[in-house]
Design a protein around this motif. Structure first.
Motif, PDB file in Angstrom:
ATOM      1  N   ASN A 100       0.846  -1.191   0.000  1.00 48.04           N
ATOM      2  CA  ASN A 100       0.000   0.000   0.000  1.00 48.04           C
ATOM      3  C   ASN A 100       0.886   1.247   0.000  1.00 48.04           C
ATOM      4  O   ASN A 100       1.660   1.457   0.929  1.00 48.04           O
ATOM      5  CB  ASN A 100      -0.884  -0.032   1.251  1.00 48.04           C
ATOM      6  CG  ASN A 100      -1.892   1.102   1.259  1.00 48.04           C
ATOM      7  OD1 ASN A 100      -1.728   2.101   0.563  1.00 48.04           O
ATOM      8  ND2 ASN A 100      -2.931   0.950   2.050  1.00 48.04           N
ATOM      9  N   MET A 105       0.813   3.816   3.203  1.00 55.15           N
ATOM     10  CA  MET A 105       0.911   3.343   4.577  1.00 55.15           C
ATOM     11  C   MET A 105       2.365   2.979   4.874  1.00 55.15           C
ATOM     12  O   MET A 105       3.051   2.433   4.011  1.00 55.15           O
ATOM     13  CB  MET A 105       0.006   2.113   4.749  1.00 55.15           C
ATOM     14  CG  MET A 105      -0.240   1.699   6.175  1.00 55.15           C
ATOM     15  SD  MET A 105      -1.222   0.177   6.263  1.00 55.15           S
ATOM     16  CE  MET A 105      -2.860   0.818   6.302  1.00 55.15           C
ATOM     17  N   GLN A 158       2.134  -1.774   7.843  1.00 57.49           N
ATOM     18  CA  GLN A 158       1.623  -2.856   7.001  1.00 57.49           C
ATOM     19  C   GLN A 158       2.000  -4.227   7.557  1.00 57.49           C
ATOM     20  O   GLN A 158       1.258  -5.193   7.402  1.00 57.49           O
ATOM     21  CB  GLN A 158       2.140  -2.708   5.560  1.00 57.49           C
ATOM     22  CG  GLN A 158       1.621  -1.432   4.914  1.00 57.49           C
ATOM     23  CD  GLN A 158       1.868  -1.373   3.426  1.00 57.49           C
ATOM     24  OE1 GLN A 158       1.612  -2.315   2.699  1.00 57.49           O
ATOM     25  NE2 GLN A 158       2.358  -0.253   2.942  1.00 57.49           N
ATOM     26  N   ILE A 159       3.152  -4.290   8.204  1.00 56.49           N
ATOM     27  CA  ILE A 159       3.545  -5.561   8.830  1.00 56.49           C
ATOM     28  C   ILE A 159       2.793  -5.748  10.148  1.00 56.49           C
ATOM     29  O   ILE A 159       2.270  -6.822  10.441  1.00 56.49           O
ATOM     30  CB  ILE A 159       5.070  -5.599   9.071  1.00 56.49           C
ATOM     31  CG1 ILE A 159       5.813  -5.462   7.737  1.00 56.49           C
ATOM     32  CG2 ILE A 159       5.468  -6.884   9.769  1.00 56.49           C
ATOM     33  CD1 ILE A 159       7.307  -5.246   7.898  1.00 56.49           C
ATOM     34  N   GLU A 191       0.002  -4.901  11.056  1.00 50.84           N
ATOM     35  CA  GLU A 191      -1.404  -5.319  10.901  1.00 50.84           C
ATOM     36  C   GLU A 191      -1.578  -6.820  11.094  1.00 50.84           C
ATOM     37  O   GLU A 191      -2.582  -7.265  11.640  1.00 50.84           O
ATOM     38  CB  GLU A 191      -1.906  -4.925   9.510  1.00 50.84           C
ATOM     39  CG  GLU A 191      -2.300  -3.474   9.399  1.00 50.84           C
ATOM     40  CD  GLU A 191      -2.806  -3.129   8.010  1.00 50.84           C
ATOM     41  OE1 GLU A 191      -3.440  -2.085   7.871  1.00 50.84           O
ATOM     42  OE2 GLU A 191      -2.572  -3.907   7.066  1.00 50.84           O
ATOM     43  N   VAL A 192      -0.598  -7.575  10.620  1.00 54.87           N
ATOM     44  CA  VAL A 192      -0.710  -9.029  10.747  1.00 54.87           C
ATOM     45  C   VAL A 192      -0.777  -9.421  12.225  1.00 54.87           C
ATOM     46  O   VAL A 192      -1.603 -10.233  12.631  1.00 54.87           O
ATOM     47  CB  VAL A 192       0.488  -9.728  10.062  1.00 54.87           C
ATOM     48  CG1 VAL A 192       0.334 -11.237  10.153  1.00 54.87           C
ATOM     49  CG2 VAL A 192       0.598  -9.292   8.616  1.00 54.87           C
ATOM     50  N   ILE A 207       5.868  -9.460   5.677  1.00 59.65           N
ATOM     51  CA  ILE A 207       4.418  -9.513   5.925  1.00 59.65           C
ATOM     52  C   ILE A 207       3.949 -10.966   5.920  1.00 59.65           C
ATOM     53  O   ILE A 207       3.188 -11.401   6.780  1.00 59.65           O
ATOM     54  CB  ILE A 207       3.658  -8.690   4.856  1.00 59.65           C
ATOM     55  CG1 ILE A 207       3.921  -7.202   5.053  1.00 59.65           C
ATOM     56  CG2 ILE A 207       2.150  -8.981   4.915  1.00 59.65           C
ATOM     57  CD1 ILE A 207       3.365  -6.324   3.946  1.00 59.65           C
ATOM     58  N   TYR A 222      -2.177  -4.416  -3.796  1.00 55.99           N
ATOM     59  CA  TYR A 222      -2.001  -4.241  -2.346  1.00 55.99           C
ATOM     60  C   TYR A 222      -3.303  -4.497  -1.585  1.00 55.99           C
ATOM     61  O   TYR A 222      -3.271  -4.767  -0.388  1.00 55.99           O
ATOM     62  CB  TYR A 222      -1.413  -2.871  -1.996  1.00 55.99           C
ATOM     63  CG  TYR A 222      -2.132  -1.679  -2.572  1.00 55.99           C
ATOM     64  CD1 TYR A 222      -1.655  -1.049  -3.713  1.00 55.99           C
ATOM     65  CD2 TYR A 222      -3.263  -1.168  -1.971  1.00 55.99           C
ATOM     66  CE1 TYR A 222      -2.292   0.048  -4.245  1.00 55.99           C
ATOM     67  CE2 TYR A 222      -3.913  -0.065  -2.496  1.00 55.99           C
ATOM     68  CZ  TYR A 222      -3.425   0.540  -3.628  1.00 55.99           C
ATOM     69  OH  TYR A 222      -4.069   1.621  -4.146  1.00 55.99           O
ATOM     70  N   LYS A 268      -3.624 -11.036   4.534  1.00 55.36           N
ATOM     71  CA  LYS A 268      -3.233 -10.992   5.947  1.00 55.36           C
ATOM     72  C   LYS A 268      -4.341 -11.520   6.848  1.00 55.36           C
ATOM     73  O   LYS A 268      -4.136 -11.688   8.043  1.00 55.36           O
ATOM     74  CB  LYS A 268      -2.932  -9.550   6.373  1.00 55.36           C
ATOM     75  CG  LYS A 268      -1.753  -8.916   5.710  1.00 55.36           C
ATOM     76  CD  LYS A 268      -1.664  -7.450   6.114  1.00 55.36           C
ATOM     77  CE  LYS A 268      -0.660  -6.724   5.251  1.00 55.36           C
ATOM     78  NZ  LYS A 268      -0.690  -5.270   5.496  1.00 55.36           N
TER      79      LYS A 268
END
Lengths: 333, 308
Positions: A106, A109, A114-115, A117-118, A167, B204, B211
Motif C-alpha cells: 500500500n 501506509m 503494514q507488517i 497489521e498481521v 508480511i 495491495y 493478511k
C-alpha cells in the motif's frame, strides 16, 4: 508420513468472462507435507498463481469460479469454510508472497504499519507492541528497524520484496506460498532474497509452495517438484526424479530451454509454439500440438497417470506401467 | 513546505489583477450605462453626463482600470456607485451568509457522496450501485433553481419544516445547502466510485486480504485512503462550482449573500461591487485549491516528497 499441511484434490477453476470461459485449472492435485518445499513450475498462464490464490480462497470472483475439487489446509476444508474462518486462516495458517513487490504494498501506509497489521489481526495485541514486533521481523529480513516508518516508494525493489516477505512471515504460517518471489528483481538481488528465504524456511520449518518458472530456483530450494501445464500437473516427483529421470516431454522441453553454462556456444532449444489459449484447450493431451513425440492417440484421449515410483508420476501416452521404469523414450543431448 | 505555500500565495497577486482586468473590460463593453442605471430613466442628459464625469466613466477603459488597480494595491476596493458606501463593507456584511451556504452545501455533499461512492463501488453492478448512480445522474442533470423551488414547495410551503427565505438560523441553510450541494454530491460520488473501483483491484488490496483482514476493514483502511486523491481534487473544484451556484441559490432562497449582491450589482452596472465580489470568489477559490494541494501531501506521502 506426516499429515499433509496442504492437500488439493482435482481442483477445477474457471474464469467466466464475456469473451469466453478460461479454464485456468483442470483437475489439479497437489500435496505438501509439513516442512516440505514444493516447486510448482510452468509457463505464464499455466495456472500457477490461480493455484496459490485458490488456497487462500482469494480467486477474484467474478469472474473466477471454483467448479470442482477440494482444498484441505491443515485438515480444514477451504471450500467449505466461510469468510470469517478464512480470515482466521489467512496470514496465520497460510500466507502468500506476491509476485510484484512494486504493486503489492500500500503506497500510502508505512511499511511497519503494514507488517504490524498481521500481528494486530492474529495475536490480539496493541498497536505499539505490534509495531515493536514488526521492527524485529524487519531486522530479520535485513532491513534496519529505523526504516520501518518510511513508505514503500522510499524502498528499492529488493527491499520492497523483503517487506512483502516480512508480511508473509509475520504470522509464522504453516504454509507459505511464494508466487515468483524473485521474478521482479535483479539477478544479484534474486540470489540474496532466495538465500534469505532458504534460511528462514530452515529456521521455522515452514512448508512452502514455490511458484516459479525458473528451474534454477527449483534446484536451489525445492524438495519436490510439480510441473504444471494448462492447469494440470503433468509430472510430479522429487528433485532427482524430475531432474535426472525426466519423463514428460514438456518437462524435458523446459530443461532444453535453459542455457547450458558448460557449453556457451550451444544453441537454446525452446519449446516450439506457445501456451494454448486456455479458453480453447486442445483435445486429448493439451501439450500434443507442441510435442515432438506426439502420436495419434494424444489428440484424442487424455493421458492416464502413470507412476514410476510412489512419488514420481507423469501423465503422458508415451508411458505405461511396463516402460516407465526404463525411461528410454526421452534422450537428452 | 512553507516556501511552497508562500510561493503559491504570491502567485495569487498576478491572478487577481488578471481577473479584475478581464471583468473590468467585460463590464465596460457590455451594453448599459452605469450613470443611467443609477439615475433612472427620467434623468436628464445633463445629469447623466455630470455623473459620468464624476465617476470617471469618460476616461479610456485602461485609464479607468489603472485607477482601480492603484486603489487595489492600497487595499481599497472602491466605492459603490449605488450605495455610495465603501465596497468592502458591502461585501463584508454578506460574506458570512455565502460562506455558511457553501460550507453547508459541501458538508452535505461530502457526507453523502463518499459513503455512496464507496458502497456503490464495492457492490458494483448491484441494485444499490444502479440506484446510487441514478441519483448521481439526477444530481448532475437537475438545475439548482429547479431543485431549489421543488424543495421550497415541499419542505417550506407544504410541510413548513424550514423557512423559505432569510438567513436567521441554521435552519435557513438546510434547504439551500441541499439544493446547492446536490450537484456537487453527484460529481463527488461518481468520482469516488470510479476511483474506488480502480483501487480495489490493486495488488495491495489483495495483500491486505491475504493478511486475514476483514473486507470492510480492507476497504476503509487500505482502499479508501488511496481512492481519496481524485475525490479531493473534485471536492476542490466543486467549491468553485458551489460559489457559482450560490448566485442562483441565494436568489431562489432570498439569502442576503454575495451571490445575490453580484446579481443586483450587475443589473445596476455597479462595477466596483461586481469587481469586489469577483475578487472574493477568486481569493476563496485559490486558497481552496492551495488547501487541496496541501491535503494531497497529507494523504499521499509520494506527493509530500515532491514538495520538500
Amino acid at each position: 508420513m506426516d499429515k499433509p499441511i496442504l492437500e488439493i484434490k482435482n481442483l477445477v477453476v474457471e474464469y467466466r468472462t464475456e469473451d469466453g470461459v478460461v479454464q485456468a485449472l483442470n483437475g489439479l492435485d497437489l500435496t505438501i507435507s509439513p516442512g516440505e518445499t514444493h516447486g510448482l513450475v510452468g509457463e505464464t498462464g499455466a495456472g500457477k498463481t490461480t493455484t496459490g490464490l485458490g488456497i487462500l480462497k482469494l480467486i477474484p470472483d467474478p469472474p473466477g469460479v471454483v467448479v470442482d475439487g477440494e482444498i484441505y489446509l491443515d485438515g480444514k476444508n477451504v471450500q467449505e469454510s466461510n469468510e470469517k474462518e478464512m480470515e482466521g486462516m489467512r496470514g496465520y495458517d497460510v500466507s502468500m508472497i506476491f509476485q510484484d513487490p512494486m504493486t503489492s504494498l500500500n503506497p500510502v501506509m508505512t511499511v511497519e504499519k503494514q507488517i504490524a497489521e498481521v500481528y494486530e489481526l492474529h495475536e490480539n495485541i496493541k498497536e505499539a507492541e505490534a509495531l515493536k514486533k514488526s521492527h524485529e521481523i524487519l531486522e530479520l529480513v535485513g532491513i534496519p528497524a529505523a526504516r520501518g516508518s518510511e513508505y514503500p516508494h522510499q524502498f528499492s525493489g529488493g527491499m520492497k520484496q523483503r517487506v512483502v516477505i516480512a508480511i508473509a512471515l509475520a504470522g509464522n504460517p504453516k504454509l507459505l506460498i511464494a508466487d515468483e518471489p524473485t521474478t521482479a528483481l535483479d539477478v544479484t538481488i534474486q540470489a540474496q532474497v532466495l538465500d534469505m528465504m532458504k534460511h528462514l524456511k530452515e529456521e521455522y520449518n515452514t512448508a512452502m509452495l514455490m511458484i516459479t518458472h525458473d528451474l534454477g530456483i527449483v534446484a536451489e530450494i525445492c524438495d519436490k517438484v510439480s510441473v504444471i501445464y494448462a492447469g494440470r500437473i503433468v509430472e510430479q516427483g522429487n528433485l532427482v526424479d524430475i531432474f535426472d529421470n525426466t519423463r514428460h516431454p514438456y518437462t524435458e522441453g523446459l530443461f532444453n530451454s535453459l542455457p547450458n553454462l558448460a557449453d556457451r556456444t550451444q544453441k537454446l532449444k525452446p519449446i516450439k509454439g506457445l501456451m494454448p489459449d486456455p479458453s480453447d484447450l486442445p483435445t486429448g493431451c493439451p501439450f500434443h500440438p507442441r510435442c515432438d513425440y506426439a502420436m495419434d492417440i494424444c489428440s484424442k484421449e487424455k493421458p492416464p497417470r502413470v507412476f514410476r515410483t510412489e512419488e514420481h508420476y507423469t501423465e503422458c501416452h508415451l508411458y505405461n506401467e511396463a516402460n516407465i521404469k526404463e525411461g528410454g523414450v526421452i534422450k537428452r543431448d | 513546505m512553507w516556501k511552497y505555500i508562500l510561493k503559491r500565495l504570491l502567485y495569487l497577486i498576478p491572478v487577481l489583477f488578471g481577473v479584475t482586468l478581464l471583468v473590468y473590460i467585460i463590464m465596460s463593453v457590455a451594453p448599459g450605462d452605469p450613470a443611467k442605471a443609477i439615475l433612472g430613466d427620467q434623468a436628464t442628459p445633463e445629469a447623466i453626463a455630470q455623473l459620468r464625469e464624476e465617476l470617471g466613466l469618460d476616461d479610456p477603459i485602461i485609464v479607468q482600470y489603472l485607477r482601480y488597480a492603484k486603489g487595489l494595491l492600497k487595499g481599497d476596493l472602491g466605492t459603490s456607485y449605488k450605495s455610495k458606501g465603501p465596497v468592502i463593507t458591502e461585501i463584508a456584511a454578506r460574506i458570512p451568509t455565502t460562506l455558511k451556504l457553501t460550507f453547508s452545501a459541501i458538508i452535505i455533499a461530502v457526507i453523502v457522496a463518499i459513503p455512496l461512492g464507496v458502497v456503490a463501488a464495492i457492490k458494483q453492478n448491484t441494485l444499490f450501485d444502479g440506484l446510487s448512480m441514478f441519483i448521481a445522474l439526477l444530481g448532475i442533470s437537475m438545475p439548482i433553481f429547479w431543485l431549489g423551488i421543488l424543495l421550497l414547495i415541499q419542505f417550506a410551503q407544504k410541510l413548513g419544516w424550514f423557512p423559505s427565505s432569510g438567513a436567521e438560523s441554521w435552519k435557513s441553510f438546510v434547504l439551500p445547502g441541499i439544493a446547492l450541494g446536490f450537484h456537487s454530491m453527484a460529481s463527488i460520488a461518481r468520482t469516488t466510485r470510479s476511483s474506488m473501483l480502480e483501487v480495489i483491484r490493486q495488488d495491495y488490496i489483495r495483500t491486505a486480504r491475504s493478511k486475514g483482514m476483514p473486507y470492510n476493514q480492507v476497504v476503509t483502511q487500505h482502499a479508501l485512503p488511496n481512492a481519496l486523491i481524485p475525490t479531493i481534487t473534485v471536492v476542490g473544484l466543486q467549491i468553485g462550482a458551489l460559489m457559482a451556484g450560490s448566485v442562483l441559490t441565494e436568489s431562489v432562497f432570498s439569502l442576503p449573500g454575495i451571490g445575490r449582491l453580484i446579481i443586483f450589482s450587475i443589473q445596476g452596472r455597479d462595477i466596483p461591487v461586481v469587481l469586489g465580489c469577483i475578487l472574493v470568489f477568486t481569493i476563496v477559490f485559490s486558497i481552496v485549491n492551495l488547501l487541496v494541494d496541501l491535503l494531497y501531501a497529507y494523504v499521499d506521502p509520494r506527493i509530500k516528497a515532491q514538495y520538500s
